[in-house]
Structures are given as structure tokens and as C-alpha cells.
Design an enzyme around this catalytic site. Structure first.
Site, short mmCIF file in Angstrom:
data_model
loop_
_atom_site.label_atom_id
_atom_site.label_comp_id
_atom_site.label_asym_id
_atom_site.label_seq_id
_atom_site.Cartn_x
_atom_site.Cartn_y
_atom_site.Cartn_z
N ASP A 111 -7.00 -2.62 4.54
CA ASP A 111 -6.51 -3.63 3.60
C ASP A 111 -6.72 -5.05 4.09
OD1 ASP A 111 -5.45 -1.72 1.70
OD2 ASP A 111 -3.89 -1.31 3.16
N ASP B 175 0.87 -1.17 0.00
CA ASP B 175 0.00 0.00 0.00
C ASP B 175 0.91 1.23 0.00
OD1 ASP B 175 -2.33 1.52 0.21
OD2 ASP B 175 -2.21 1.56 2.39
N ASP C 33 -1.85 -1.32 6.15
CA ASP C 33 -2.06 -0.82 7.51
C ASP C 33 -2.88 -1.77 8.37
OD1 ASP C 33 -4.62 -0.53 6.59
OD2 ASP C 33 -4.58 1.65 6.52
#
Length: 667
Positions: A564, A370, A560
């Protein structure tokens, strides 16, 4: 050592049975599965086998017997068979009886083929043919090996025990207009607690003081003090460094981040790596095979040698064969190697949920990340405001609806423009933004896709803005935008370089942010492939696509741990960045990196690789030496002394090799 697990040899000692004091019932079911192990551990550690006095007595008797018989050549000892038998029996019982008891206990459970029965038969047989010193040596050196293993396990646990040592024992709570010392488990949510300089924070909470400086080394592995401001979350176990502070508790003691981390670490040794599981299965098949080979080695020569066949000679070879065949070196050193890796990782601020993930980290080919909070700071600041409305009115409207969101961009706007306005009927359009009503007017706040979704026209120049942008429409008309900036983490570029040096073939970044920003970050950090503008389901689709494109590759996703969760679960290894204070990260991820440093990903890979290297070395060492000595034993060349080395000696070498990881330095 504990031997109650019938499916493994010498493995139970690796279970982590230390429990926090005053455990509440909420953890009872969770820990129940280990109750028997804990009970056996207690009995065993305080019983015959681990008694230093008993072992010391056996050592003295054994070496005196060898001294009298082989060095001093004492006739009163050599020529008195009854004395010799009694002497060596006295040396044998303290170390041999516990093993025989284990063999009998497993026999009652219909488990005959195990290391205890092998050693029991071999040593009793050695007594039967007059090989008294050898019989004692097998049991004595085995028991000494057990002590070495226990010491090695304790060393491996050292870093994990550091977490147990930081559990606070008391909390100073403000009750009845005075601060009262109580047990942390008695503090409820919302109470005010005081922490003096040098004290540990007893519960997770919100900092009420203007600021505070804390030592977080035991939690994060970082020695540098961390500064927190009023309103920020501080965690159980942090040490207050500068001044008296006050905190408002936000969690109960048993729900604190530290409690969850301890629980996770305690579970880690229960999740076995494929190599470890294979070794255990191998030992279960291997042990009965060598047992029957030993029987055949005793009987078959009779049919070929005729009158030259000497039963005691072939029985001795078979007994040597049995001692050599004990699989202890394998089933001790392999789990110990993984356990050492877990301990080394915790020292570096990385928590593995099981040794299986250590092994997967060692084989990673693709790392998917991410952007926000992983490679960038995730701390946004307002850069520019453009609007057709009066600016004060505009930012107040935007802040009113953004108060309903937990997104970092929303928090940045609310922090920059506090407001008393209240937005009603707020709803989220997944991956696009928020819709709500303020003073009877519908307001849309989000990305350009949100306005497109509602067929609201806006200037084309918005597509050319590189920074993160919040576009706003009021009563179905575009009224302006706010740009937000985020910074790339200081070690992000180095993290990508280190990952590639550790064998990662491809790095991918998936982000819900604008593609222009995503590509800019990818270029600056050296990431191979980057895709922006993705909805949560889009990230899942991309990871599924990568798994199909690279079916034999191991894929990790780094995020995180909150937004996600689906893609963390989908990947082979889910890694949560900066997950120390995030319940969702601890629950969802397989590996939790307790700091916000992406370079720790490479550290985790390095630890995984070194752990796997040690495990392979131990397997190779044990198998090669055992096979050589087995052949020599069957041929009558190797004696019981070589058998002792092939069993206990190799186990000791493997243990010493396994604990090396505790002293290694990682990137």
C-alpha cells in the site's frame, strides 16, 4: 539548555542526539546536520550555565544579599554602595555571563532581536539604575528554569532512551566450530548466532531452533511474551525467555529494524508541527516589536510630561517590559509538549516520525483501512479444495507457482502443500494473479478476474463463494479452486468503536479481496463503508475521491506499508500496522504501530489529542499572563519581580504542564 539555533528560543535541547555506539559511515551524512548541535550541547552542558557549582554560588550570594538588605537591615551592607554592587555582580556573573555571550554570538550573526539580548539589556539596565537584586533574579531564575526544562526533556526522552538501552553489546557467533563473542557490528549476513536465556537478540534473523519465547516489550510496548516458531523472523532487542536458541542472521547490525527505528525516533523532533512552526515565526516577529515598544515607552512620555518626566522611572518600566516580553515560555513548552507526546507514544508501541503527525492525528476525520493484516490476522489457512484433476496433482501444481509469490494466501497454500515442482516463466498480472509454465503446460492461478482476463470459462457458482478463493486454469481450461479463510482480529470491532469515540467521523475499508468477504468483515466490525475487489491503483483512486469529497478533512490510511505504499504516501497520515519488521513500513509510513493491534490506532489519536490540548493550554497560559503583566508593567504597577514571574514562572508552569503527558494513561 542550548541556544545556538538563532530561529528559536530554548528549543535545541529537544533534539535527540544520542547515537548508537560504533556508528558506521552509512549514517554519517544522515547525522551530520546535528553535529553542531551535539557539539554545542556538550560545551553547554559542561560550561558555565549548567554548572551546578556556579548556580549554587549565585543562589547563595543572591539570597544572602536579600537577607542582609531586607530582613536583617544590615547597615554595613545597605550603606556601602560599592559592596552592594560587587556583591550582586558576583551573584550575576555565573548566571548572566553565559546569556550575554549568547546574545553577543547571535549579534555577530546579525540576529539582535532574541531573548538573550532582551534579558541582557534589561538586567544591565537594572544594574545601571540600582535595581541589583532584580537584575540577578532575572538571570538566576531563568537559569533555574533552564535546569527544570532539561529535567523535563530528559523525562520526555526516557521512553525513547529505553530503545537505546536495549541495543545489544555482543553476539555469540559460530566460527571455527566454536561460539565466539564479538561485537554485533562485526557479524555478517548468514552467520549462526546463539542467544542464551535472558540475553538480547543482537541482530535480525531467522529462528533456527524449533521455537522460542521472547519479551518484546521494549520494541512493541506489549508486556505479554511472544512465541516464535522455526523459520520465523526475530528482531534485534528481543529478550530470550525460555531456552538457548540459535538464529541465522538476515541483516547487518546497522540495517536491523531496531537501528532503523532508532534513526526514525532521532529524526522525529526535527519534523515540527504547524503550531510549533507558527510559534517560532511568531516569536521572531513578536520580539522586535516589544523591543521597540520598550524604547518608545522610555522616550515618548518625555514629550507629554515635560518637567514631570523622570527618566529612571520610565527606563525601569521599559526594562520590566523587556523582561516580561521574553517568549521563552512559548518556545520552550510547545516543542516540549510535542516531544513528550512522541515519548508517550513510543512507550505504547507507536512511533511517530515527527510532531507534525501528532497534530494531524489529533484532527483525523476519516480513517481508511486495508483489510488483510490490518483488521484481519492475515494468517490464511486452506479450507476446501475442488478440482477436476486428481487432488494431489492439483495442489502440487498450484503450490509450485504460488512459491513465486509473497502474498499471504500463496504462503498458506505452499505451507499446506509443499512441492518439489518448479514453475517457469512466472509473471504477475497486477491485482489478478500469476501465470506460469509447468512441464510445458501454462497454468493460471489467481482470482476469477484472471480467468476472465484470459477468456477462460468457469462455473458461475464461484462468484457465490464468500471465502477468499484461488481459481486455477491449466492449458486454457478451468480445473478447480481452493478456498482460504482469514480471521478478524480480536480487537478489530473495539478498534472501530474507539476511533469513533475519539472523533473519527467516517471509517472506510478498501481491499483487494472479494467484495463479499470485504462486506462481511465490515459488517462484523462496524465499518461505515467498504469496497472490495480493488487493484492497488483502485485504492489510490478511492482515497483521491475521498480527498475531493471531503477537502477540509484529515484522512489517514492504515495498511501494511508494503503493497500500500502509494496510498500511504497519498493520505495525510500514513499508518503502518505491525510494521516493526517491515523496512517498507518504516520507510513509507508516517506513523508505525509496532504491534498488530488495530486498537492502537485509537491510542495514537488519543495521544495526539492530549498532546495538542497541552500545547494549546501552554500557549494560552503564556499569552494571557504576559499580556496582563505587560500592561501592568507599562503602567508602572508591575515591578521587575512580577516580570520574573511572567517570564520564568510561566515557563516553569508550562514545563510542568507539558510533562503531564508522560504520566497519562491512554485507551
Amino acid at each position: 539548555m542550548i541556544h545556538q539555533d538563532k530561529d528559536s528560543c530554548c528549543n535545541s535541547k529537544l533534539e535527540f542526539n544520542n547515537k548508537p555506539p560504533h556508528k558506521h559511515d552509512h549514517n554519517h551524512d544522515h547525522n551530520h546536520g546535528n553535529d553542531d548541535h551535539s557539539h554545542d550541547d556538550h560545551d553547554h552542558n559542561h560550561g558555565e550555565m549548567s554548572s551546578k557549582y556556579a548556580i549554587g554560588f549565585s543562589i547563595v550570594m543572591f539570597f544572602l544579599g536579600v537577607l542582609f538588605a531586607n530582613i536583617l537591615k544590615a547597615e554595613w551592607f545597605i550603606n556601602n554602595p560599592t559592596l552592594r554592587v560587587l556583591w550582586y555582580l558576583a551573584a550575576y556573573v555565573p548566571v548572566g555571563l553565559p546569556v550575554l555571550k549568547e546574545a553577543f554570538a547571535l549579534l555577530l550573526k546579525k540576529d539582535f532581536f532574541n531573548e538573550f539580548s532582551l534579558m541582557g539589556i534589561a538586567t544591565l539596565g537594572a544594574f545601571a539604575i540600582g535595581e541589583y537584586p532584580e537584575a540577578v533574579a532575572v538571570m538566576l531564575f531563568y537559569t533555574i528554569g533552564e535546569m527544570f526544562q532539561e529535567s523535563a526533556v530528559n523525562k520526555a526522552k526516557g521512553n525513547i532512551k529505553a530503545l537505546l538501552d536495549i541495543r545489544p553489546n555482543e553476539a555469540s557467533v559460530f566460527r571455527n566450530n566454536v561460539f565466539t563473542i564479538v561485537n554485533p557490528e562485526e557479524v555478517t549476513i548468514g552467520e549462526r548466532i546463539q542467544v542464551k536465556v535472558g540475553e538480547k537478540i543482537p541482530l535480525d534473523g531467522e529462528l533456527l531452533s524449533d521455537k522460542g519465547s521472547f519479551n518484546t516489550a521494549a520494541l512493541t510496548g506489549e508486556s505479554k511474551p511472544s512465541t516464535y516458531k522455526k523459520g520465523e523472523t526475530v528482531l534485534t532487542g528481543m529478550i530470550n525467555l525460555e531456552q538457548v536458541i540459535e538464529i541465522r542472521t538476515t541483516k547487518l547490525y546497522q540495517d536491523s529494524s531496531l537501528a532503523k527505528i532508532l534513526e526514525m525516533v532521532q529524526e522525529a523532533s526535527a519534523r515540527k508541527a504547524p503550531t510549533e512552526l507558527y510559534i517560532r515565526k511568531f516569536a521572531k516577529v513578536y520580539t522586535p516589536i516589544v523591543f521597540f515598544l520598550a524604547v518608545l515607552l522610555t522616550i515618548v512620555p518625555f514629550f507629554f510630561l515635560g518637567d514631570d518626566y523622570v527618566f529612571t522611572q520610565w527606563l525601569e518600566r521599559a526594562l520590566v517590559f523587556l523582561v516580561i516580553s521574553c517568549p521563552c515560555a512559548l518556545v520552550i513548552s510547545v516543542p516540549l509538549g510535542y516531544f513528550g507526546g512522541i515519548g508517550a507514544a513510543s512507550r505504547n508501541g507507536i512511533l511517530f516520525k515527527g510532531s507534525n503527525f501528532l497534530e494531524l492525528m489529533a484532527k483525523l476525520d476519516l480513517v481508511v483501512m486495508d483489510k488483510t493484516g490490518t483488521l484481519t490476522e492475515g494468517v490464511f489457512k486452506v479450507q476446501k479444495v475442488e478440482t477436476t484433476l486428481p487432488q494431489d496433482q492439483f495442489v502440487q501444481l498450484v503450490a509450485a507457482i504460488e512459491k513465486q509469490s509473497t502474498h499471504p494466501i500463496a504462503k498458506a497454500i505452499v505451507e499446506a502443500y509443499p512441492t518439489n515442482l518448479v514453475a517457469e516463466n512466472v509473471r504477475e498480472i497486477s491485482g489478478k494473479g500469476l501465470v506460469g509454465v509447468i512441464d510445458g503446460q501454462e497454468i493460471l492461478v489467481g482470482n476469477a478476474a484472471l480467468l476472465t482476463h484470459f477468456n477462460i470459462a468457469f462455473p458461475n457458482e464461484i462468484h457465490d463463494i464468500v471465502e477468499s478463493i484461488v481459481v486455477v486454469a491449466l492449458s486454457n481450461s478451468y480445473v478447480g479452486y481452493i478456498t482460504i479463510a482469514d480471521e478478524i482480529k480480536i480487537d478489530a470491532k473495539e478498534a472501530i468503536r474507539l476511533m469513533k469515540s475519539m472523533g473519527v467521523q467516517k471509517t472506510v475499508m478498501l481491499s483487494g479481496d472479494k467484495d463479499t468477504i470485504t462486506q462481511k468483515v465490515a459488517k462484523e466490525t462496524g465499518i461505515d463503508v467498504a469496497l472490495g475487489g480493488l487493484l492497488p491503483e483502485g485504492k489510490v483512486e478511492q482515497v483521491e475521491k475521498l480527498k475531493k469529497e471531503y477537502p477540509t478533512s484529515s484522512i489517514a490510511f492504515v495498511g501494511d506499508g508494503i503493497n500500500d505504499a502509494p496510498v500511504l504516501a497519498l493520505s495525510d497520515v500514513g499508518i503502518a500496522m505491525g510494521g516493526l519488521g517491515s523496512d517498507a513500513a518504516i520507510e513509507t509510513a508516517d506513523v508505525v504501530i509496532q504491534t498488530d493491534q488495530p486498537s492502537k490506532i485509537a491510542t495514537a489519536i488519543h495521544i495526539g489529542k492530549e498532546t495538542r490540548k497541552i500545547v494549546i493550554q501552554n500557549i494560552t497560559l503564556a499569552l494571557v499572563i504576559k499580556i496582563i503583566v505587560l500592561i501592568l508593567g507599562a503602567g508602572g504597577i508591575a515591578t521587575m519581580w512580577e516580570a520574573v514571574f511572567a517570564d520564568v514562572g510561566v515557563a516553569l508552569l508550562a514545563i510542568l504542564n507539558a510533562v503531564r503527558i508522560q504520566k497519562m494513561k491512554f485507551i
